[in-house]
Motif scaffolding. Structure first.
Motif, mmCIF file in Angstrom:
data_model
loop_
_atom_site.group_PDB
_atom_site.id
_atom_site.type_symbol
_atom_site.label_atom_id
_atom_site.label_comp_id
_atom_site.label_asym_id
_atom_site.label_seq_id
_atom_site.Cartn_x
_atom_site.Cartn_y
_atom_site.Cartn_z
ATOM 1 N N LEU A 1 14.924 -15.806 -9.676
ATOM 2 C CA LEU A 1 15.731 -14.763 -10.318
ATOM 3 C C LEU A 1 15.266 -14.499 -11.752
ATOM 4 N N ILE A 2 14.855 -15.550 -12.448
ATOM 5 C CA ILE A 2 14.321 -15.350 -13.806
ATOM 6 C C ILE A 2 13.026 -14.545 -13.755
ATOM 7 N N LEU A 3 12.140 -14.891 -12.824
ATOM 8 C CA LEU A 3 10.889 -14.147 -12.689
ATOM 9 C C LEU A 3 11.146 -12.691 -12.318
ATOM 10 N N ALA A 4 12.138 -12.455 -11.482
ATOM 11 C CA ALA A 4 12.481 -11.074 -11.124
ATOM 12 C C ALA A 4 12.901 -10.289 -12.361
ATOM 13 N N ALA A 5 13.711 -10.912 -13.207
ATOM 14 C CA ALA A 5 14.171 -10.233 -14.423
ATOM 15 C C ALA A 5 13.010 -9.969 -15.378
ATOM 16 N N VAL A 6 12.113 -10.934 -15.528
ATOM 17 C CA VAL A 6 10.974 -10.761 -16.443
ATOM 18 C C VAL A 6 10.032 -9.677 -15.931
ATOM 19 N N LEU A 7 9.700 -9.723 -14.650
ATOM 20 C CA LEU A 7 8.749 -8.761 -14.093
ATOM 21 C C LEU A 7 9.322 -7.353 -14.021
ATOM 22 N N ALA A 8 10.629 -7.239 -13.993
ATOM 23 C CA ALA A 8 11.250 -5.910 -13.979
ATOM 24 C C ALA A 8 10.905 -5.123 -15.238
ATOM 25 N N PHE A 9 10.576 -5.824 -16.324
ATOM 26 C CA PHE A 9 10.254 -5.153 -17.587
ATOM 27 C C PHE A 9 8.775 -5.238 -17.958
ATOM 28 N N THR A 10 8.032 -6.127 -17.321
ATOM 29 C CA THR A 10 6.653 -6.358 -17.767
ATOM 30 C C THR A 10 5.585 -5.981 -16.752
ATOM 31 N N LEU A 11 5.927 -5.875 -15.484
ATOM 32 C CA LEU A 11 4.912 -5.602 -14.475
ATOM 33 C C LEU A 11 4.329 -4.204 -14.676
ATOM 34 N N PRO A 12 2.989 -4.061 -14.637
ATOM 35 C CA PRO A 12 2.384 -2.739 -14.845
ATOM 36 C C PRO A 12 2.815 -1.736 -13.785
ATOM 37 N N ASP B 1 0.818 -1.214 0.000
ATOM 38 C CA ASP B 1 0.000 0.000 0.000
ATOM 39 C C ASP B 1 0.855 1.270 0.000
ATOM 40 N N ARG B 2 2.140 1.112 0.278
ATOM 41 C CA ARG B 2 3.002 2.277 0.525
ATOM 42 C C ARG B 2 4.014 2.540 -0.586
ATOM 43 N N LEU B 3 4.381 1.478 -1.345
ATOM 44 C CA LEU B 3 5.429 1.600 -2.362
ATOM 45 C C LEU B 3 4.907 1.147 -3.723
ATOM 46 N N PRO B 4 5.514 1.625 -4.828
ATOM 47 C CA PRO B 4 5.172 1.090 -6.159
ATOM 48 C C PRO B 4 5.449 -0.408 -6.210
ATOM 49 N N HIS B 5 4.555 -1.142 -6.855
ATOM 50 C CA HIS B 5 4.645 -2.588 -6.798
ATOM 51 C C HIS B 5 5.829 -3.159 -7.574
ATOM 52 N N ARG B 6 6.155 -2.586 -8.716
ATOM 53 C CA ARG B 6 7.195 -3.208 -9.541
ATOM 54 C C ARG B 6 8.530 -3.307 -8.808
ATOM 55 N N PRO B 7 9.101 -2.207 -8.293
ATOM 56 C CA PRO B 7 10.388 -2.355 -7.599
ATOM 57 C C PRO B 7 10.288 -3.202 -6.334
ATOM 58 N N LEU B 8 9.147 -3.138 -5.640
ATOM 59 C CA LEU B 8 8.996 -3.931 -4.421
ATOM 60 C C LEU B 8 9.029 -5.420 -4.736
ATOM 61 N N ILE B 9 8.257 -5.849 -5.718
ATOM 62 C CA ILE B 9 8.161 -7.275 -6.039
ATOM 63 C C ILE B 9 9.455 -7.794 -6.646
ATOM 64 N N VAL B 10 10.057 -7.007 -7.533
ATOM 65 C CA VAL B 10 11.321 -7.436 -8.150
ATOM 66 C C VAL B 10 12.416 -7.576 -7.090
ATOM 67 N N THR B 11 12.465 -6.631 -6.155
ATOM 68 C CA THR B 11 13.464 -6.705 -5.087
ATOM 69 C C THR B 11 13.248 -7.933 -4.211
ATOM 70 N N LEU B 12 11.997 -8.204 -3.842
ATOM 71 C CA LEU B 12 11.715 -9.359 -2.992
ATOM 72 C C LEU B 12 12.050 -10.669 -3.698
ATOM 73 N N LEU B 13 11.738 -10.763 -4.993
ATOM 74 C CA LEU B 13 12.097 -11.974 -5.734
ATOM 75 C C LEU B 13 13.611 -12.158 -5.809
ATOM 76 N N GLY B 14 14.328 -11.055 -6.020
ATOM 77 C CA GLY B 14 15.786 -11.139 -6.050
ATOM 78 C C GLY B 14 16.360 -11.601 -4.718
ATOM 79 N N LEU B 15 15.837 -11.054 -3.624
ATOM 80 C CA LEU B 15 16.305 -11.459 -2.297
ATOM 81 C C LEU B 15 15.948 -12.914 -2.003
ATOM 82 N N THR B 16 14.763 -13.327 -2.463
ATOM 83 C CA THR B 16 14.369 -14.725 -2.290
ATOM 84 C C THR B 16 15.340 -15.655 -3.002
ATOM 85 N N GLY B 17 15.701 -15.280 -4.227
ATOM 86 C CA GLY B 17 16.657 -16.092 -4.975
ATOM 87 C C GLY B 17 17.985 -16.222 -4.252
#
Length: 393
Positions: free
Chosen positions: A172-183, A68-84
């Protein structure tokens, strides 16, 4: 703001939900392999499962409100990267404390699904919201069920580290894909982060229906987690002498339960969530009685395990849907924070259930695990009967 979200994007988001949720569940299938490799007892190795679920509960509470507080794209990509990175760290563990620590970290960061759900619901028109939400939920349920098959089979073939490594690559692959495709999205609130956390806690104090839903799901999910932790110990132990892949096969048999969620949702709309809850509590108790026959071993024991886990999975998923139907109508403007409070309690219950399942199996065997499930289901059933009696008095 409503945007056009294509079906391909929806399917990608559902895949992401499944991959993220799967990181919490595949350790259930490989904990016996971890015990053998690291030279610890099976009940000690089951702490890996508890750690992942405990970390997930913490991540839901601490990180999901940021949706609710941050833009979703950088938040989700960062979390996926950290998960990897956390999964890679887990794959290199040489001691149990190292693996438990990495499991907690992975659990905290892999909270992608509860962030993507509200995000997707806000990006589509109202007439597509149910469709998109259902697809994402199916992705999460698929990840929960199929990850155990993936983990058990791959772990038996290449060792317990292989599921961690392959899951890291996927993240990590999903993080890379979503970094360019997530609305692109804009934050829904400018409230300070501490205020968001405080509100989540306050909701549990001020909303009795939220507390009831959270208690219902915490106890049922605890029983669910106890069974799947104990099942790995049972199938690989002296009763069956099977490999870790057997846990995966058992989970794969239950993949058909993905159709239970929409059916339960329709029944909750038609009859009310309380009725669905009570049916689920009774179904969990019935599943435990069937599961207890698994202690017999042999073909009939395996049949009992398959039928019992199928009943349990359907009851758990249906209970979750009914509880969410109840809480989503409370205060729609803060739905994400209501879900945060609810899911935090649910996974706290799951982590406790995993620990209880391992301890019960060590002390009393498989029948002890089934007894734990019965007791856990009786708690919300008794509370529901008490409330029903009060409401009709």
């Amino acid at each position: 703001m409503t945007q056009h979200v294509s079906r391909k994007m929806t399917l990608l988001l559902a895949l992401t939900c499944g991959a993220a949720v799967g990181n919490i569940y595949f350790p259930q299938a490989i904990s016996p392999l971890v015990a053998y490799s690291l030279g610890v007892t099976p009940s000690a190795a089951a702490l890996v499962v508890t750690a992942a679920q405990l970390g997930y509960a913490a991540g839901i509470f601490l990180l999901v409100p940021l949706g609710d507080r941050l833009p979703h794209r950088p938040l989700i990509v960062t979390l996926l990267g950290l998960t990897g990175l956390g999964l890679v760290a887990a794959s290199t563990a040489s001691t149990l404390p190292h693996l438990v620590g990495a499991g907690i970290f992975v659990g905290i960061t892999t909270v992608i699904a509860p962030i993507l759900g509200p995000m997707a619901a806000g990006l589509v028109a109202e007439d597509r919201r149910g469709e998109v939400t259902g697809l994402l939920l199916s992705g999460s349920i698929g990840g929960m069920l199929l990850s155990r098959a993936f983990g058990g089979s791959l772990g038996e073939w290449l060792g317990w580290r292989a599921p961690y490594l392959l899951s890291a690559v996927i993240a990590l692959i999903l993080a890379a894909v979503l970094a360019f495709t997530l609305p692109h999205t804009t934050p829904a609130t400018r409230q300070p982060y501490p205020a968001l956390l405080k509100q989540t806690i306050m909701l549990l104090r001020t909303e009795p229906d939220l507390r009831r839903s959270a208690f219902n799901q915490a106890t049922i999910f605890a029983g669910f987690s106890a069974v799947w932790t104990g099942a790995a110990l049972l199938l690989t132990g002296p009763t069956y002498h099977l490999g870790a892949h057997a846990v995966g096969i058992l989970a794969f048999v239950n993949a058909g339960t993905m159709i239970a969620a929409p059916v339960a949702g329709r029944q909750a709309d038609r009859r009310g969530p309380d009725v669905v809850n009570r049916v689920c509590f009774v179904a969990v108790i019935a599943s435990a009685l069937v599961l207890a026959l698994g202690a017999l071993g042999g073909t009939w024991g395996l049949v009992a395990l398959a039928i019992g886990t199928l009943m349990l999975d359907i009851a758990m998923q249906s209970d979750m849907v009914a509880n969410q139907v109840r809480i989503y109508v409370l205060r729609p403007e803060i739905r994400s924070r209501l879900n945060t409070a609810y899911m935090t309690c649910a996974f706290l219950g799951g982590s406790i259930g995993s620990w209880l399942g391992a301890q019960a199996h060590t002390l009393f065997g498989w029948t002890g695990v089934c007894a734990v499930v019965v007791v856990l289901a009786l708690l919300p059933l008794a509370a529901a009967r008490k409330q029903f009696a009060q409401s009709t008095a």
